[in-house]
Design a protein around this motif. Structure first.
Motif, PDB file in Angstrom:
ATOM      1  N   TYR A 189       0.865  -1.182   0.000  1.00  0.00           N
ATOM      2  CA  TYR A 189       0.000   0.000   0.000  1.00  0.00           C
ATOM      3  C   TYR A 189       0.904   1.235   0.000  1.00  0.00           C
ATOM      4  N   ASP A 190       1.276   1.679  -1.202  1.00  0.00           N
ATOM      5  CA  ASP A 190       2.326   2.696  -1.294  1.00  0.00           C
ATOM      6  C   ASP A 190       1.873   4.093  -0.907  1.00  0.00           C
ATOM      7  N   ASN A 191       0.573   4.286  -0.629  1.00  0.00           N
ATOM      8  CA  ASN A 191       0.098   5.616  -0.230  1.00  0.00           C
ATOM      9  C   ASN A 191      -0.339   5.679   1.233  1.00  0.00           C
ATOM     10  N   LEU A 192      -0.103   4.604   1.991  1.00  0.00           N
ATOM     11  CA  LEU A 192      -0.494   4.584   3.399  1.00  0.00           C
ATOM     12  C   LEU A 192       0.737   4.747   4.285  1.00  0.00           C
ATOM     13  N   GLY A 193       0.595   5.529   5.327  1.00  0.00           N
ATOM     14  CA  GLY A 193       1.696   5.770   6.253  1.00  0.00           C
ATOM     15  C   GLY A 193       1.445   7.046   7.032  1.00  0.00           C
ATOM     16  N   TRP A 194       2.471   7.886   7.134  1.00  0.00           N
ATOM     17  CA  TRP A 194       2.368   9.148   7.860  1.00  0.00           C
ATOM     18  C   TRP A 194       2.013  10.286   6.906  1.00  0.00           C
ATOM     19  N   SER A 215       6.867   7.131  -0.971  1.00  0.00           N
ATOM     20  CA  SER A 215       7.552   8.413  -0.766  1.00  0.00           C
ATOM     21  C   SER A 215       8.286   8.334   0.568  1.00  0.00           C
ATOM     22  N   SER A 216       9.435   7.662   0.555  1.00  0.00           N
ATOM     23  CA  SER A 216      10.112   7.321   1.805  1.00  0.00           C
ATOM     24  C   SER A 216      11.330   8.182   2.107  1.00  0.00           C
ATOM     25  N   ASP A 217      11.773   9.008   1.166  1.00  0.00           N
ATOM     26  CA  ASP A 217      12.958   9.837   1.375  1.00  0.00           C
ATOM     27  C   ASP A 217      12.532  11.296   1.404  1.00  0.00           C
TER      28      ASP A 217
END
Length: 255
Positions: A189-194, A215-217
């Motif tokens: 799920y590349d759009n879930l997180g903070w 979007s990890s960096d």
């Protein structure tokens, strides 16, 4: 652009997100009245502008009063019946599992929108959220039956924040930070997180950045007096993980 939080102050505070992720800038979603006018000191206009904002927010925190456990029977309006006074609080869910929502009386840019539950809920959702409440704000809860507000009159700066609203210079030091988290982000799920947003009272601008598998960096630059809102919608594990997921700010040397 009129100021929303401290009226006639001309603030120097600004927010710049330095990221490979997404950002947005919206100066038209805040009303033009002053939510912190009542807590403004008469001599503060002589101070540095960013210090004025921070001082006003610290004065707001001093006005807060902790509550007992409160049953949710409808919307809660801040400051009207003295049940919840304006201030800075840890909002703790004591019953139920659902949504924390609300409407601002003055500062539309500061969204109230989190998912949480009582400690030990099956989904592992957080039970405690830092909230900044102004006179006339409305709080609305869905499937949450009982809450408690703990006034945060004194705060220590930290490089790890949970979900909620935090003041730069009070809860976290000003600076440039790379963002990370102490939980695993699910690449499925590349759009879930903070999801992080910042509010600048000088211009009423908001900017946003996401820390997700896609979007990890990402990094953020923060200045004293700004308000940082954090929300997490990634995997929370099980009931034992509630309130343990943190957003980590690691200083970056830009020189």
């Amino acid at each position: 652009m009129k100021k929303v939080l401290i009226g006639s102050f001309v603030l120097l505070a600004s927010v710049m997100l330095v990221a490979c992720g997404s950002s947005s800038n919206n100066a038209n979603n805040a009303k033009s009245s002053s939510a912190l006018e009542a807590s403004k000191d008469s001599s503060s206009s002589k101070s540095d502008d960013s210090t004025d904002t921070l001082k006003s927010l610290n004065e707001l925190a001093e006005r807060g009063e902790s509550t007992k456990e409160l049953y949710v029977t409808g919307k809660m309006k801040v400051g009207t019946d003295d049940t919840i006074k304006p201030g800075i609080y840890d909002l703790v869910i004591k019953g139920g599992d659902g949504n924390i929502m609300g409407d601002r009386a003055d500062v539309d840019a500061l969204d109230i929108n989190w998912i949480g539950g009582v400690q030990g809920n099956e989904g592992g959702d957080d039970s405690t959220f830092r909230v900044i409440l102004f006179q006339g704000d409305d709080l609305d809860f869905s499937s949450i039956s009982k809450v408690q507000f703990t006034a945060i009159k004194d705060a220590k700066e930290s490089d790890r924040l949970g979900q909620g609203e935090y003041v730069v210079g009070r809860d976290i030091a000003a600076g440039t930070y790379k963002l990370s988290t102490n939980t695993k982000l699910d690449p499925e799920y590349d759009n879930l997180g903070w999801h992080i947003s910042t509010y600048d009272d000088n211009t009423a601008d908001t900017q946003t950045v996401d820390l997700t598998p896609g979007s990890s960096d990402v990094a953020v630059e923060l200045t004293d007096g700004e308000i940082v809102t954090t929300a997490y919608d990634g995997d929370t594990g099980d009931s034992g993980s509630a309130d343990k997921t943190k957003l980590i700010f690691t200083p970056v040397n830009q020189k």
